[in-house]
Structure formats: C-alpha cells, structure tokens
Scaffold this motif. Structure first.
Motif, PDB file in Angstrom:
ATOM      1  N   LYS A  76      58.796 -27.298   4.477  1.00  0.00           N
ATOM      2  CA  LYS A  76      59.077 -28.351   3.497  1.00  0.00           C
ATOM      3  C   LYS A  76      60.526 -28.322   3.019  1.00  0.00           C
ATOM      4  O   LYS A  76      61.002 -29.276   2.411  1.00  0.00           O
ATOM      5  CB  LYS A  76      58.132 -28.192   2.286  1.00  0.00           C
ATOM      6  CG  LYS A  76      56.710 -28.667   2.565  1.00  0.00           C
ATOM      7  CD  LYS A  76      56.667 -30.181   2.624  1.00  0.00           C
ATOM      8  CE  LYS A  76      55.271 -30.706   2.897  1.00  0.00           C
ATOM      9  NZ  LYS A  76      55.239 -32.173   2.991  1.00  0.00           N
ATOM     10  N   GLN A  77      61.207 -27.190   3.268  1.00  0.00           N
ATOM     11  CA  GLN A  77      62.617 -27.100   2.900  1.00  0.00           C
ATOM     12  C   GLN A  77      63.519 -27.440   4.083  1.00  0.00           C
ATOM     13  O   GLN A  77      64.739 -27.336   3.974  1.00  0.00           O
ATOM     14  CB  GLN A  77      62.942 -25.674   2.429  1.00  0.00           C
ATOM     15  CG  GLN A  77      62.249 -25.279   1.133  1.00  0.00           C
ATOM     16  CD  GLN A  77      62.403 -23.801   0.822  1.00  0.00           C
ATOM     17  OE1 GLN A  77      62.907 -23.022   1.629  1.00  0.00           O
ATOM     18  NE2 GLN A  77      61.963 -23.391  -0.347  1.00  0.00           N
ATOM     19  N   SER A  78      62.930 -27.823   5.205  1.00  0.00           N
ATOM     20  CA  SER A  78      63.706 -28.026   6.432  1.00  0.00           C
ATOM     21  C   SER A  78      64.013 -29.497   6.633  1.00  0.00           C
ATOM     22  O   SER A  78      63.118 -30.350   6.532  1.00  0.00           O
ATOM     23  CB  SER A  78      62.917 -27.518   7.642  1.00  0.00           C
ATOM     24  OG  SER A  78      62.522 -26.185   7.439  1.00  0.00           O
ATOM     25  N   LYS A  79      65.272 -29.764   6.957  1.00  0.00           N
ATOM     26  CA  LYS A  79      65.682 -31.144   7.192  1.00  0.00           C
ATOM     27  C   LYS A  79      64.936 -31.742   8.381  1.00  0.00           C
ATOM     28  O   LYS A  79      64.682 -32.944   8.426  1.00  0.00           O
ATOM     29  CB  LYS A  79      67.196 -31.163   7.447  1.00  0.00           C
ATOM     30  CG  LYS A  79      67.849 -32.475   7.103  1.00  0.00           C
ATOM     31  CD  LYS A  79      69.357 -32.362   7.248  1.00  0.00           C
ATOM     32  CE  LYS A  79      69.968 -33.757   7.274  1.00  0.00           C
ATOM     33  NZ  LYS A  79      71.392 -33.691   7.595  1.00  0.00           N
ATOM     34  N   CYS A  80      64.595 -30.883   9.345  1.00  0.00           N
ATOM     35  CA  CYS A  80      63.860 -31.358  10.525  1.00  0.00           C
ATOM     36  C   CYS A  80      62.544 -32.019  10.107  1.00  0.00           C
ATOM     37  O   CYS A  80      62.056 -32.918  10.780  1.00  0.00           O
ATOM     38  CB  CYS A  80      63.562 -30.207  11.487  1.00  0.00           C
ATOM     39  SG  CYS A  80      65.014 -29.504  12.243  1.00  0.00           S
ATOM     40  N   HIS A  81      61.985 -31.567   8.993  1.00  0.00           N
ATOM     41  CA  HIS A  81      60.736 -32.160   8.500  1.00  0.00           C
ATOM     42  C   HIS A  81      61.022 -33.260   7.486  1.00  0.00           C
ATOM     43  O   HIS A  81      60.475 -34.355   7.584  1.00  0.00           O
ATOM     44  CB  HIS A  81      59.860 -31.087   7.865  1.00  0.00           C
ATOM     45  CG  HIS A  81      58.640 -31.645   7.182  1.00  0.00           C
ATOM     46  ND1 HIS A  81      57.586 -32.188   7.871  1.00  0.00           N
ATOM     47  CD2 HIS A  81      58.325 -31.774   5.858  1.00  0.00           C
ATOM     48  CE1 HIS A  81      56.662 -32.616   7.015  1.00  0.00           C
ATOM     49  NE2 HIS A  81      57.091 -32.371   5.795  1.00  0.00           N
ATOM     50  N   THR A  82      61.901 -32.974   6.547  1.00  0.00           N
ATOM     51  CA  THR A  82      62.123 -33.943   5.461  1.00  0.00           C
ATOM     52  C   THR A  82      62.836 -35.195   5.965  1.00  0.00           C
ATOM     53  O   THR A  82      62.566 -36.292   5.509  1.00  0.00           O
ATOM     54  CB  THR A  82      62.936 -33.316   4.308  1.00  0.00           C
ATOM     55  OG1 THR A  82      64.156 -32.797   4.841  1.00  0.00           O
ATOM     56  CG2 THR A  82      62.161 -32.189   3.642  1.00  0.00           C
ATOM     57  N   SER A  83      63.760 -35.030   6.911  1.00  0.00           N
ATOM     58  CA  SER A  83      64.479 -36.198   7.440  1.00  0.00           C
ATOM     59  C   SER A  83      64.041 -36.551   8.851  1.00  0.00           C
ATOM     60  O   SER A  83      64.443 -37.570   9.387  1.00  0.00           O
ATOM     61  CB  SER A  83      65.991 -35.927   7.452  1.00  0.00           C
ATOM     62  OG  SER A  83      66.439 -35.604   6.175  1.00  0.00           O
ATOM     63  N   GLY A  84      63.263 -35.688   9.453  1.00  0.00           N
ATOM     64  CA  GLY A  84      62.813 -35.948  10.814  1.00  0.00           C
ATOM     65  C   GLY A  84      61.299 -36.007  10.883  1.00  0.00           C
ATOM     66  O   GLY A  84      60.639 -36.312   9.879  1.00  0.00           O
ATOM     67  N   GLU A  85      60.771 -35.720  12.023  1.00  0.00           N
ATOM     68  CA  GLU A  85      59.322 -35.850  12.209  1.00  0.00           C
ATOM     69  C   GLU A  85      58.670 -34.521  12.580  1.00  0.00           C
ATOM     70  O   GLU A  85      57.569 -34.492  13.129  1.00  0.00           O
ATOM     71  CB  GLU A  85      59.036 -36.888  13.293  1.00  0.00           C
ATOM     72  CG  GLU A  85      59.460 -38.286  12.875  1.00  0.00           C
ATOM     73  CD  GLU A  85      59.120 -39.326  13.903  1.00  0.00           C
ATOM     74  OE1 GLU A  85      58.755 -38.954  15.042  1.00  0.00           O
ATOM     75  OE2 GLU A  85      59.228 -40.516  13.576  1.00  0.00           O
TER      76      GLU A  85
END
Lengths: 638, 164
Positions: free
Chosen positions: A351-360
């Motif tokens: 949840k702190q990772s851009k890969c998740h927050t801004s990606g899929e």
C-alpha cells in the motif's frame, strides 16, 4: 397406432417445454447476486474439489493447507524422542507415548515429570511448526506451547529465541491462546465464540481484574482447518448449490460474466484484490468495538471481495495504541520512515508502493496460489526480473544500463534494490514489500538498512549515497549522520551490526553472510571478528543469524584455502547456556587470531580493524553502547 | 454380406477402430512428453480419454452391429435406419467428448459436449431396434436378407400359422 404415437410425442414435448421453462426461470433467478452475501455458508474444500479438481490439487500441495492440522504421524514434523531441553531455567521433554505426542514438563527440584501436555494440533509446516494443547481446566481453549520445531536446522527452539525478543524473558512469555489469536489467520471461517464475553465485559466495567487467557471460555468452530479455498474465494455453499444447475453454468461460461456467488481475486479491482491477501498478510485491528465483539464471538466480518478497511484498521507506525498498552506497540513494527520491518505486513508495504497506488500491481501480479513454487508461491520466472518487466517493459534489455551493475549480478536484479531484505520474520530476513527507490542517505538518517550497503558489505552509507548521486541524480544526498549516532564513515554493515537497534542488528548479522554479496571469500574476512562479537548479543536472533553468517564466511575462506577452526561452533546453541556460549566464542576468536592473515586483503577503511585484522575493541564496544543508548528494547512475537 | 448398410457399418467400424487406436497413441505421446495443454488440464484429460474409450468401444460395437443386423434384421428400410443411427451415434459420442475438451472451462466441457447425449440417443435407437429384431424378427434359416427384400416379415404368429 399413429394417433397414440402423436399423443405421446405431444405430451413429451409439452413436458419438456414446461421443464425447460422452469429450469430457465430458475437459471435466470440464480444468476443474480445472493441477497445476503455476508450470511452465506461455507462449503469446505472437499465440495470445491468435486468441480475444481485442478485448482484443488494445486492448492492441496501448498503450506496454506497445512497451516493448522490435527496432530498425527503425518502432520507432526518435530522429533519427539524424549530428549530433555532446558531453556530459560525450565526443562521440557518432547516424547511420543501410546502413539500420541506429548510435552513432559519436569519439576526443576526433583527432575521428575510435573505435568504432561498432549499435542493436539500443529500450526505451520514450512519454516517452523508450533504445537497446541488443551488443559483439563481450559475447556475448549487451545494453548500454544513453548517449543517449536525449526525445519531448516532440524532442532527444537524455544519461542523466546525464535521471535525478536531479548534474553531477559520468562519461560512462559509467548504462551498464547489460540482461540482468539492464531485462529483467525491460520484457518478458514474461524469463529472464536467466547461464551462468557458479556460476563467478562461486565466484570471489566466493574473494574475487576480479568485474565482473559485463563478466564475466557470458548466454543470455537472452524469452517475448515488451515487456509482453504474459501479464505480467498469467500464462502462457497451457495455457489455450489446454484451451480448444480448446468444451464446456469453454461449461461455464465458463455456470457463471460463473473459468478456473483463466488469471488475470483483475479477479477477484483486492484484494491479489493490485495485486500484478499491483506486480510492476513497485513496485521490489523478491528475497525470498531462492534467489529471487535463480532470477531471474538461470531468471527471475522471481512469476506473476500469486501473492502478490508470497512472492517479493520491496518496497523501503521503512527496508529494510536489503546490506553494501558505499551505506547510503542505498533511503531516498533515499522522502520522510522514507515516501512514495515516484520513479516505479515506485506499488505502495508504494498500500500506504500507507487507500483500499487499509481499502477495496477496486486499480490497476484507476482504471486500465485495455484501454480509455481509453493515456497513463496511464485512462478519461477517471477523470482527474477520478469516480474517487474511485466509493467516496466521499457527496461527490458536495458537493466544493466539502468542499474549500473553487471547484467548477471545481484545488482541488476530489480528486487535486490527495490525490494531489499529489511524485514524480519519466521526466524529469517525477508524482502520488503514496499517497492521503492533506494536512498542510502535517507535510510541512514532513518535508521534502517539499505539495499546498497546490505550487498556492498564493505562500504559506508556515504559511499553508497555518492554512487547514487553520480548515477541517478542530485536528489541522493550523502548523510551527515546515522539515526543511531554512529559515525557515518564506519562500514555500514558493521555500524548496524553493533549500533543498530535489535532488528537492525539481526538484519545486519544475516546480510553479512548472504551468498550474493558484492564481495566474497577472503573479501568478507573483515566481518569475522565483528560477527564473533555479535554472537554475544543479548538478542538470541542476532546470535543465531551471526552464527549463520560466520559459517558462510568461514566456508568462503576455506574455498580460498584460508581457514580457521570453527568446529566448536557445531555445538553452539544460540539459546543455550551463556557461559558455554561465551567459551565457544572465545575459542573461535582465539583460532581466528592465531590464523595467518598474510593472504587476506587489507581490511576496508572504516572496518574498525588494524592491518592485522585485530579488532579495535574500544571503538566496537562504543558502537554497542551507542546502540543500547539509542534503541528501544523490542519484544515482538509473530 | 454385400448389403451396403452392413458394409457401411463394417467400413465405419474398422476405420474408427484404427482412428481411435491412433488417438490412444496420441494421448500416450502427450503423456510421454507431459504436454501441459493435455497433462495439466484434468478435465481435458478426462474428456479425451473418454473420447478414446468410447470411440474404440462404439467402433467395435458398430462392427458387431453390422454382423448382427445381417443376421437379425430382415427389412431393408429398418436396417438402413438402424445402421445409420449406429454410425451417427458411434461418431457423435466420441466427437462430443473430444471437442468438449477443446475450449472447455475449468469446471465444464465446451458446448460440443451436447453431441454426447445426442449420439447416445442414436446408439440407443440402433441397439434397441436390433434388440427388438432379435426377439421378433428372426430370418428363416437359409433366407439371406437383401437390401430391398420384398418378402413380408414373418412373425412368430405367421410362422405358427404356416406350421399349421
């Protein structure tokens, strides 16, 4: 004759038409979502297997299935051979009698059996296995026992030594009630069902002291022991019932629409998909007191497909701790920059990772429950860069240019830098699931290990920050100081091993022996005196990981025809008698000092060693003092 | 044995036996190389195995049917219908299993599986027809049924009557 035949045909056609209409009507009705999804019943994996045999087989081989099992010859992995194990002043004897498994606890005064507790259930089957018992007075309460079986080293370990806790502990420190702890994440459809919840609540309101571990009475139930299909797919009873209708199944197959009676995490949006795994791989508290009561009486309210945060509050560094509890209970589970530093917080990391927050990115972008290697639940290709190149395809073929490391080296593995091993758990050090850009300067300031110096074991954080600035830009500033106050010109692995907080020390100890470090063989010899010193640490985990790394380095030296006698370490017990340990370490230290070091390369600058590899003890001990002054005592279980 | 319906049964039967033996060999080869498209999809393995087994068995049945029909069925029209039903059924059943294992889902065969019950009805029709003929319509010794035999069927009642 023809008339009779005609009548039969007409009647048969009419009957078929009526049956068809009824079946179709039922089919269309059954395609709608269940009216009360939160009240759907559980089916169990045996029911799932009747249709989904491939999926069932691929799940059946996993360690999820065997997370909780009834104790049996098949499930019990520990050796119950009657040997006596004395730790923290008490002696226990794991023994098999009458076909059953027992822990005999011996009376310290007489040496005779004081109490024998039967092993009724096992928890875990991958890294280590814990054991559950019931006491005659405890009713349906299961208690976790003191000793666990560690698979890698094939030995019994007292839980005090498996978790991150100091030496100063009580023998019973980690005894836990299964019914309101382990039950939730290690089983499917758990219902703790405290039967005297109201009574305990009333007593608490009257200000009476309550020992819930002893006084709570349970009538617990499970939909299924272990982590089975419905933990991730939701309760399946309705799904199984409705899909007995073949028309319904084919209507769904042909429409391509999801079946509203079951959850397929692959079809969920990214948030709900990670929530399925996050229900257990993300430590949390009930969202409200109402949720808490529901948990402890009727079981969890979250079902796969829900939004996890509607039901729970995931732990994070700044989460307020309830009054009366250690105020740092939550914060110590995270590095000062908020990155989780224990296992079972993978959800928070993602949840702190851009890969998740801004990606899929979701858990199942890399992991799989039904394919690949059950060790880590990863398909083989996702152990390498292919996992990241699914999205970052522009870097395919350019990884070496991006990483500034040899293409085949560990430095060109995406995960080495972006998911460094800074997480402690399960008696080892694991990868962070916060996918990030490594910043050695910021990491030094924040008091957490960093990717660069965990591999470049002979370098300082300043060196790492300068290389980062040179290669990737001005944003990477050299640190003026470390979080703990240790000088920044000391080799980072050494400063962390001595001056870090308990968790940093454990990780530095483990990383010192990693096989894929930038230096190997004689190049790692400078770590030997430091690891010997770390083997006197007051945290058993640090001692054990130091021993592990020392052995690895000694093996590397032998490979280079340089060796010192470490035989005595074969019997080194990291939770054994302190005097024996000290004597063993002293013996190995003497062997090391006697070794001819003319073949070794000069020790790196900042390694606190003279040119003959003699430890600058005053400086090293000063680091240890700094560590003790700067860091808090950590005492964290699973 | 020159009756075209009987020959058609024998032709289909022996050809299908060869074809389904070859299919069996193919399936063994897929096992040998652990071909994922076959080996790792349990429902496909099951369906294709059923196709192989049913195809072979029904091919043998078609051969037996041809021989039995020659002995037991007197009328050309009835024999023709039953023979055709036998061949269609013997083809549809394994074809349904085979194609059901292509484009299948995790839990169910593809829609081609409807060929299986359809084929089973054809086979059942052929077998029941032959069974009834065996009870009711046995040719008189020495009489060889012809494709367009004009001879009226001789019932038991008829035979009794003739004996009288």
């Amino acid at each position: 004759m023809r008339f009779t035949t005609g009548i039969i045909i007409v009647l048969a056609a009419a009957a078929l038409a009526v049956a068809g209409v009824l079946l179709a009507k039922g089919t269309f009705a059954s395609l709608t979502a269940p009216e009360h999804p939160d009240r759907m019943g559980w089916a169990t994996s045996d029911t799932c297997a009747s249709c989904h045999r491939d999926r069932h087989a691929s799940w059946h081989r996993t360690f999820h299935r065997t997370m909780t099992q009834p104790a049996s010859d098949q499930s019990v992995l520990g050796i119950f051979d009657g040997r006596e194990l004395t730790y923290w002043g008490r002696t226990a004897r794991p023994v098999k009698r009458d076909g059953k498994f027992w822990f005999d606890y011996l009376d310290p005064a007489t040496g005779k059996t004081q109490v024998s507790l039967p092993v009724l259930r096992t928890v875990g089957s991958h890294r280590y296995q814990q054991y559950l018992t019931q006491t005659p007075a405890g009713g349906d309460t299961y208690y976790r026992l003191h000793l666990l079986w560690h698979m890698e080293t094939e030995r019994w370990v007292h839980i005090n030594g498996a978790f991150l806790s100091p030496d100063e502990q009580d023998y019973d420190a980690h005894i836990a009630v299964w019914n309101h702890n382990c039950i939730f994440c290690h089983n499917t459809g758990p219902v703790p069902n405290i039967v005297n919840y109201e009574e305990l609540g009333q007593r608490e309101q009257r200000g009476e002291p309550i020992n819930s571990a002893l006084e709570a009475k349970y009538a617990s139930s499970l939909a299924e022991m272990g982590i089975a299909c419905e933990a991730c797919h939701g309760p399946g009873e309705e799904h199984a019932r409705r899909n007995r209708n073949p028309l319904r199944r084919y209507a769904l197959h042909l429409s391509g629409k999801p079946d509203p009676t079951i959850i397929n995490p692959a079809r969920l949006d990214t948030a709900r998909s990670v929530d399925v795994c996050g229900q257990c791989h993300g430590q949390r508290t009930p969202k409200t007191p109402v949720h808490q009561e529901h948990w402890i009486t009727r079981g969890l309210t979250f079902r796969a497909g829900d939004m996890l945060t509607d039901h729970v509050t995931p732990l994070h560094r700044d989460l307020e701790v309830p009054k009366g509890i250690n105020p740092e209970l939550f914060s110590l589970r995270f590095w000062p920059d908020g990155t989780p530093r224990l296992t079972a917080y993978e959800y928070q990391g993602l949840k702190q990772s851009k890969c998740h927050t801004s990606g899929e990115l979701t858990c199942i972008s890399c992991h799989t429950m039904h394919d690949g290697d059950v060790d880590g639940m990863l398909p083989p290709e996702h152990r390498g860069n292919a996992a990241c190149l699914q999205c970052h395809e522009e870097l395919a073929g350019e990884v070496s240019a991006h990483s500034h490391h040899e293409s085949e080296s560990a430095g060109s593995q995406c995960m080495s830098c972006h998911m460094p091993k800074v997480v402690f758990g399960l008696m080892d050090v694991k990868r962070s699931h916060r996918i990030e850009i490594p910043d050695p300067g910021a990491n030094a300031l924040n008091g957490r290990p960093n990717a660069c110096t965990s591999c470049h074991l002979d370098k300082t954080p300043v060196w790492a920050a300068e290389r980062s600035r040179e290669w990737w830009g001005e944003q990477f500033a050299a640190p003026a100081q470390r979080f703990d106050g240790a000088p920044v010109n000391i080799v980072d692995s050494i400063a962390s091993l001595h001056a870090g907080d308990p968790l940093q020390r454990a990780i530095a100890a483990r990383m010192s022996g990693r096989g894929d470090a930038s230096i190997s063989g004689a190049g790692r010899a400078f770590l030997v005196p430091h690891l010997l010193l770390a083997m006197t640490d007051n945290y058993p985990s640090t001692r054990r990981l130091s021993l592990h790394s020392l052995r690895s380095i000694a093996a590397g030296l032998r490979h280079d025809d340089l060796s010192f006698d470490t035989t005595v370490l074969d019997s080194f017990d990291f939770i054994g008698d302190a005097q024996t340990r000290a004597s063993q370490v002293a013996q190995v230290k003497a062997n090391w000092e006697a070794m001819n070091k003319s073949q070794l390369p000069p020790p790196p600058a900042g390694a606190l060693l003279d040119s003959n590899y003699q430890l600058e003890e005053t400086a090293a001990l000063r680091l240890i003092e700094i560590g003790h002054e700067a860091s808090k005592q950590i005492d964290i279980g699973e | 044995m020159t009756d075209p319906d009987i020959r058609a049964c024998l032709r289909y039967g022996w050809t299908a036996i060869a074809a389904f033996l070859l299919l069996g060999l193919g399936l063994e080869s897929l096992h040998l190389v652990k071909a994922p498209l076959y080996f790792e999809v349990r429902i496909r393995r099951e369906l294709w195995t059923l196709a192989h087994a049913h195809g072979g068995l029904l091919a043998l049945m078609t051969v037996v049917f041809g021989h039995s029909a020659a002995q037991l069925m007197r009328t050309g029209a009835g024999r023709r219908r039953a023979s055709l039903a036998m061949r269609i059924g013997a083809l549809l059943v394994p074809l349904g299993f085979l194609l059901g294992g292509i484009g299948n889902t995790e839990t169910d065969p593809s829609l081609a599986i409807v060929m299986v019950p359809l084929g089973a009805v054809f086979v059942l029709h052929a077998v029941v027809t032959l069974g009834i003929a065996a009870w009711k319509d046995s040719p008189i010794a020495g009489e060889v049924p012809t494709p367009d035999s004009a001879a009226p069927p001789v019932s038991r009642k008829g035979r009794k009557h003739r004996r009288k």
